[in-house]
Design a protein around this motif. Structure first.
Motif, PDB file in Angstrom:
ATOM      1  N   GLY A 239       0.835  -1.195   0.000  1.00 39.94           N
ATOM      2  CA  GLY A 239       0.000   0.000   0.000  1.00 39.94           C
ATOM      3  C   GLY A 239       0.868   1.242   0.000  1.00 39.94           C
ATOM      4  O   GLY A 239       2.061   1.198  -0.293  1.00 39.94           O
ATOM      5  N   ARG A 240       0.259   2.342   0.373  1.00 38.75           N
ATOM      6  CA  ARG A 240       0.945   3.629   0.363  1.00 38.75           C
ATOM      7  C   ARG A 240       1.901   3.724   1.552  1.00 38.75           C
ATOM      8  O   ARG A 240       1.564   3.326   2.676  1.00 38.75           O
ATOM      9  N   LEU A 241       3.088   4.256   1.299  1.00 40.71           N
ATOM     10  CA  LEU A 241       4.066   4.456   2.370  1.00 40.71           C
ATOM     11  C   LEU A 241       3.879   5.864   2.928  1.00 40.71           C
ATOM     12  O   LEU A 241       4.492   6.824   2.468  1.00 40.71           O
ATOM     13  N   SER A 242       3.009   5.980   3.905  1.00 44.33           N
ATOM     14  CA  SER A 242       2.676   7.285   4.472  1.00 44.33           C
ATOM     15  C   SER A 242       2.429   7.126   5.972  1.00 44.33           C
ATOM     16  O   SER A 242       2.154   6.021   6.458  1.00 44.33           O
ATOM     17  N   PRO A 243       2.526   8.223   6.727  1.00 47.83           N
ATOM     18  CA  PRO A 243       2.546   8.129   8.195  1.00 47.83           C
ATOM     19  C   PRO A 243       1.349   7.417   8.816  1.00 47.83           C
ATOM     20  O   PRO A 243       1.498   6.713   9.818  1.00 47.83           O
TER      21      PRO A 243
END
Length: 408
Positions: A239-243
């Protein structure tokens, strides 16, 4: 042949909400409906005979000149172009129903009043918490945030909630104020579909009427996934690499547990995550963005997939895709994840943000017999084939459409 007007900002498979948008449209086409899309122009768009009606591109992440910015700011708040183009489209077709997905900032809610005046019932799937939180996620500064509750929209500016930018946060605050005054959602959307019960309860808590919502879970088509319950050794996040995805917690847990973790995806946090993995000497492999067969192969070769979220996840398609490929899921007990993951049946639930408990769970799954891991994977596959199947989703949505058309 009934006609469905399907509305979404993007007309390509960009994220989970776009996956639902396209899969939804496919189901109804297969059932004999004509599906007419209305979206934004974008270089990555899939072809459509209706593309001439799409609105011009507005992209927050793109660099624009000052004149381009000045043209686009009003569109983010209230797009006259979207209303105009949709009006031209509705002069050509008369849909029985309109189903909106993500429309904020790009198409804008300006289209909703027009649909109401044309007598077209409107359904909207909520892929996020935008109805309550102007910044979508109820997440800021690394943690769940509900500071806007009760109409305290100045918190949006204080927290610079949109990409850390005061300018963008001001624009989105103005959008929220305007559409609150216009009752764009309250008066012009007939029903909201919520894929998880947690979102329904959260929105009721923030002042919305319960009867406006219908809980219909997301789905995947198991026929499109070749399962393999045989466990690998690595744990996979995709998935997205975000906080908000809790990946710092995952890397810390991987270091503590001494297990291999793979991250498939890209996003704004990638460099920081790589630096953290190096600092902690964690066995973390960055696979980059994977799609289609390559992604399926990565999931099949894993021991389990992991979703260590620290925000209110909705109903991630990644969980259902893991199940369809016969893999258990280890997830945080936050948002809709606790509704999708059956603890010790199709995976495991751990406290959100707790690297120690996640590390213990990763170690436990690493040490469990392969037969037990495979058993959980098969249970997940069975769940997709029954509770989260295309037929279940289609019957629920078509039933909602019929009710609205009949009573509208």
């Amino acid at each position: 042949m009934p006609t469905l007007l399907a509305v979404n900002n993007y007309h390509y498979r960009r994220d989970g909400s776009e996956a639902v948008f396209f899969d939804h449209a496919y189901l109804f086409r297969q059932a004999g409906w004509e599906v007419v899309p209305f979206s934004m122009q974008h270089p990555s768009n899939l072809p459509s005979p209706w593309a001439d009606f799409f609105v011009s591109e507005v992209e927050f992440g793109r660099v624009y000149s000052l004149p381009q910015k000045l043209v686009r700011i009003p569109k983010v708040i209230y797009s006259l172009e979207a209303r105009r183009n949709l009006g031209r489209l509705l002069d050509r077709v008369r849909p029985e129903i309109c189903h909106c997905h993500s429309i904020y900032h790009h198409l804008s809610p300006s289209i909703l009043g027009l649909l109401k005046r044309r007598g077209i019932p409107v359904v909207m799937t909520l892929h996020d918490l935008k109805l309550a939180c102007p910044a979508y996620h109820m997440f800021n500064r690394g943690a769940v945030c509900e500071r806007c509750k009760g109409g305290r929209l100045h918190e949006l500016l204080l927290g610079r909630c949109i990409k850390g930018s005061l300018a963008l946060s001001t624009i989105v605050a103005a959008e929220a104020v305007l559409h609150g005054l216009l009752h764009s959602y309250r008066d012009h959307v007939d029903r909201f579909i919520v894929p998880c019960r947690h979102y329904l309860e959260k929105l009721v808590e923030w002042g919305w009427d319960r009867e406006r919502f219908v809980h219909i879970p997301n789905f995947v088509d198991p026929l499109g996934y070749l399962p393999d319950p045989r466990p690998g050794s690595a744990f996979l996040y995709f998935g997205r690499l975000s906080p908000e995805k809790g990946l710092t917690t995952l890397i810390e847990a991987a270091a503590k547990a001494g297990v291999c973790v793979q991250l498939a995806g890209d996003g704004p946090q990638r460099d920081a995550l790589q630096a953290l993995a190096e600092t902690l000497h964690a066995d973390v492999q960055f696979l980059g963005r994977l799609e289609g067969d390559a992604l399926h192969a990565a999931v099949r070769s894993s021991r389990a997939t992991v979703l260590p979220a620290v925000w209110y996840e909705n109903a991630p398609i990644s969980v259902l895709e893991s199940y369809a490929l016969a893999k258990p899921v280890i997830g945080a007990d936050i948002g809709g994840l606790s509704e999708l993951i059956l603890h010790d049946q199709t995976g495991a639930l751990v406290p959100s943000g707790c690297s120690d408990t996640l590390a213990a769970t990763l170690r436990r799954f690493a040490e469990l017999p392969d037969t037990r891991i495979a058993e959980m994977g098969r249970a997940g596959r069975a769940l997709v084939e029954t509770r989260y199947s295309p037929a279940s989703y289609f019957n629920a949505v078509e039933g909602l459409y019929d009710d609205l058309v009949r009573t509208g």
